[in-house]
Design a protein around this motif. Structure first.
Motif, PDB file in Angstrom:
ATOM      1  N   THR A   1       1.649   9.124  44.545  1.00  0.00           N
ATOM      2  CA  THR A   1       0.797  10.129  43.883  1.00  0.00           C
ATOM      3  C   THR A   1       1.419  10.571  42.572  1.00  0.00           C
ATOM      4  O   THR A   1       0.731  10.714  41.558  1.00  0.00           O
ATOM      5  N   TRP A   2       2.739  10.797  42.574  1.00  0.00           N
ATOM      6  CA  TRP A   2       3.447  11.191  41.349  1.00  0.00           C
ATOM      7  C   TRP A   2       3.252  10.139  40.265  1.00  0.00           C
ATOM      8  O   TRP A   2       2.999  10.474  39.093  1.00  0.00           O
TER       9      TRP A   2
ATOM     10  N   ALA B   1       4.305  15.987  43.126  1.00  0.00           N
ATOM     11  CA  ALA B   1       3.380  15.799  44.250  1.00  0.00           C
ATOM     12  C   ALA B   1       4.110  16.257  45.501  1.00  0.00           C
ATOM     13  O   ALA B   1       5.321  16.058  45.626  1.00  0.00           O
TER      14      ALA B   1
ATOM     15  N   LEU C   1       0.180  10.408  38.283  1.00  0.00           N
ATOM     16  CA  LEU C   1       0.115  11.552  37.366  1.00  0.00           C
ATOM     17  C   LEU C   1       0.738  11.248  36.004  1.00  0.00           C
ATOM     18  O   LEU C   1       0.671  12.075  35.096  1.00  0.00           O
TER      19      LEU C   1
ATOM     20  N   ARG D   1      -1.022  18.136  44.266  1.00  0.00           N
ATOM     21  CA  ARG D   1      -0.661  17.619  42.944  1.00  0.00           C
ATOM     22  C   ARG D   1      -0.524  18.761  41.948  1.00  0.00           C
ATOM     23  O   ARG D   1      -1.249  19.741  42.005  1.00  0.00           O
TER      24      ARG D   1
ATOM     25  N   THR E   1       4.133  10.674  48.446  1.00  0.00           N
ATOM     26  CA  THR E   1       4.288  11.567  47.294  1.00  0.00           C
ATOM     27  C   THR E   1       4.702  10.794  46.044  1.00  0.00           C
ATOM     28  O   THR E   1       4.256  11.116  44.939  1.00  0.00           O
TER      29      THR E   1
END
Length: 201
Positions: free
Chosen positions: A160-161, A116, A164, A80, A157
């Protein structure tokens, strides 16, 4: 040109002459939306205004919910951008599809952050970065190395992005013929909100 059930919107590049921009935006403002996959009638009028060499591409656009469907991260985990050590971990692993200055801008947070990534076999296997970021929202930019496709890395990914960017309206779009990218959207439970049409000359 963004087309949804309740209307249309459009954006024009900054280098298109002002008078032409005004005509294009006026056409879209007065046009009627179409069903997904079907071009709106105004699309052909815009293409004619831009010239016979204009190409048309299109694809679905999705809204990423605040908490996408959880997706198991690969064994190596997802790196990250909010961890400086992760940026240094991938600095020397630049994929050939990224120019060196673009890669440095991404890792240093100047353009494309947050991001990510998944690293496998000492190479970047998948990336989700911020392709566009405005006060209205952010759009995911997703890439997976050919050798690693079909393993769920793009979904991992992207999820996860999304974590953020809390509180930000998030979008995911792809082309009509990119069925693997559309499967990523399905895996994450993304909601289709419309269809994007792009005219390029």
């Amino acid at each position: 040109m963004g087309v949804a059930a309740d209307g249309m919107t459009a954006a024009v590049r900054h280098d298109v002459p002002g008078a032409l921009t005004a005509r294009l935006l006026d056409l879209v403002a007065r046009g009627d939306p179409s069903t997904p996959c079907q071009p709106p009638e105004v699309l052909e009028q815009c293409r004619v205004l831009l010239g016979e060499t204009t190409t048309v591409s299109s694809g679905p656009c999705y809204l990423i919910p605040p908490s996408p469907v959880p997706f198991d991260a690969p064994a190596a985990g997802v790196l990250r951008s909010d961890d400086p050590a992760h940026a240094e971990r991938v600095r020397s692993l630049r994929p050939c599809t990224w120019a060196r200055d673009e890669w440095d801008d991404l890792l240093d947070g100047r353009d494309g952050a947050p991001w990510a990534m998944v690293v496998a076999d000492d190479q970047v296997a998948a990336i989700c970065h911020t392709a566009r970021l405005t006060t209205a929202g952010a759009e995911a930019g997703v890439w997976t190395a050919p050798a690693f496709r079909g393993r769920g890395l793009a979904a991992a990914t992207t999820a996860t992005w999304a974590d953020l960017l809390p509180g930000t309206r998030l979008f995911y779009s792809t082309s009509a013929d990119n069925h693997s990218s559309q499967r990523v959207a399905a895996r994450l439970g993304l909601r289709a909100i419309g269809w994007l049409w792009k005219l390029t000359r």
